[in-house]
Design an enzyme around this catalytic site. Structure first.
Site, PDB file in Angstrom:
ATOM      1  N   SER A 137      28.213 -42.447  77.620  1.00  0.00           N
ATOM      2  CA  SER A 137      29.195 -42.154  76.571  1.00  0.00           C
ATOM      3  C   SER A 137      28.635 -41.124  75.596  1.00  0.00           C
ATOM      4  O   SER A 137      27.418 -41.066  75.376  1.00  0.00           O
ATOM      5  CB  SER A 137      29.497 -43.446  75.807  1.00  0.00           C
ATOM      6  OG  SER A 137      30.255 -43.168  74.651  1.00  0.00           O
ATOM      7  N   TYR A 150      25.840 -50.401  70.552  1.00  0.00           N
ATOM      8  CA  TYR A 150      26.412 -49.912  71.817  1.00  0.00           C
ATOM      9  C   TYR A 150      25.914 -48.491  72.093  1.00  0.00           C
ATOM     10  O   TYR A 150      25.499 -48.173  73.214  1.00  0.00           O
ATOM     11  CB  TYR A 150      27.941 -49.945  71.702  1.00  0.00           C
ATOM     12  CG  TYR A 150      28.697 -49.199  72.786  1.00  0.00           C
ATOM     13  CD1 TYR A 150      28.865 -49.751  74.061  1.00  0.00           C
ATOM     14  CD2 TYR A 150      29.271 -47.951  72.529  1.00  0.00           C
ATOM     15  CE1 TYR A 150      29.579 -49.071  75.038  1.00  0.00           C
ATOM     16  CE2 TYR A 150      29.988 -47.274  73.505  1.00  0.00           C
ATOM     17  CZ  TYR A 150      30.134 -47.840  74.758  1.00  0.00           C
ATOM     18  OH  TYR A 150      30.844 -47.158  75.730  1.00  0.00           O
TER      19      TYR A 150
END
Ligand SMILES: NC(=O)c1ccc[n+]([C@@H]2O[C@H](COP(=O)([O-])OP(=O)(O)OC[C@H]3O[C@@H](n4cnc5c(N)ncnc54)[C@H](OP(=O)(O)O)[C@@H]3O)[C@@H](O)[C@H]2O)c1
Length: 244
Positions: A137, A150
């Site tokens: 990501s 995260y």
């Protein structure tokens, strides 16, 4: 030859599975929800007339990962592609006060991904061919106050995939890192942003095309490469004052 899709209940994973199945590849859908994976497998097989297997996969149950890869090869033939599509953003604020919750985010997104990638790498290097595609990501490129647990797990995954690519290249196995921006899935539900949110079907197609071309690092949508270039260039003395 078989394509293993990990985290098959993700709409991105599902779209990528359709791309492979529609071109005649045998596909194995692995997901935490075995029942949902079996329903998706029946739909995919019916739509494209290819062999589609399914089974349980939990990123946290690392002791079962090697056996899953072995099962896919037994049932559908030599592994050709492993797509690591699972991920969990968790609840960042809750994780700040709960080490177990923080650890879970790290273990799903990083430890579990490392474990299944190594199991896939062992099979692929035995054949001297094939690809591992890891979905990372743009959140892994710079730590932000709103999601750095995260983000750091995805950042570690990006670095891991880079090293894996370096190790496997001389052995004939390709590793692709997909750095995704916003995609319209459960993960972005309720997100208010001026930045366009990508359609999972387009992401699945982009992943397939990039993997076939042998891309090393894919930003999707592509404009995120520019956004992240700017974000990475902001000096830390300024960045630490921003509310991101
Ligand atoms: N959506 C975005 O904007 C975006 C941006 C950048 C990167 N990504 C990445 O894209 C990938 C796909 O996510 P998505 O956007 O499609 O979100 P999603 O719809 O929430 O899908 C996440 C997938 O991960 C699975 N999963 C979660 N925890 C798991 C575990 N412990 N073991 C095995 N599977 C587990 C989920 O299974 P269940 O169905 O059982 O929950 C689901 O299949 C993830 O790696 C995510 O980090 C997404």
């Amino acid at each position: 030859m078989s394509v293993l899709i990990l985290g098959a209940t993700s709409p991105i994973a599902n779209a990528a599975a359709r791309e492979y199945a529609s071109r005649g590849h045998a596909v194995f859908l692995a997901a935490r929800d075995e029942e949902a994976a079996s329903v998706l497998a029946a739909e995919l097989s019916e739509a494209h007339g290819v062999e589609v297997g399914s089974g349980r996969f939990d990123a946290l149950e690392t002791q079962d990962h090697a056996e899953l890869v072995a099962r896919v090869e037994r049932e559908l033939g030599a592994l050709e592609v492993a797509l690591v599509a699972f991920g969990d953003m968790g609840d960042h604020d809750a994780a700040l006060n709960d080490p177990a919750a923080a650890r879970r985010i790290i273990d799903v997104n990083y430890t579990g991904a490392v474990s299944i990638c190594e199991a896939a790498a062992a099979a692929l290097t035995a054949h001297g061919a094939g690809s591992i595609v890891g979905i990372s990501s743009v959140a892994g490129e710079r730590g932000r106050q709103s999601n750095y647990i995260y983000g750091s797990a995805k950042g570690a995954l990006t670095l891991y995939l880079q090293g894996l690519r370096n190790r496997l290249h001389p052995l004939g196995v390709h590793v692709m890192t997909a750095k995704l921006g916003f995609v319209d899935t459960r993960m972005t539900e309720g997100l208010k942003t001026a930045i366009p949110i990508a359609d999972p079907a387009d992401v699945g197609r982009a992943l397939y095309n990039a993997e076939r071309r042998g891309t090393n690092v894919l930003y999707y949508p592509k404009f995120w490469a520019g956004i992240m270039g700017v974000i990475r260039a902001i000096p830390e003395s300024v960045f630490k004052r921003l509310k991101l």
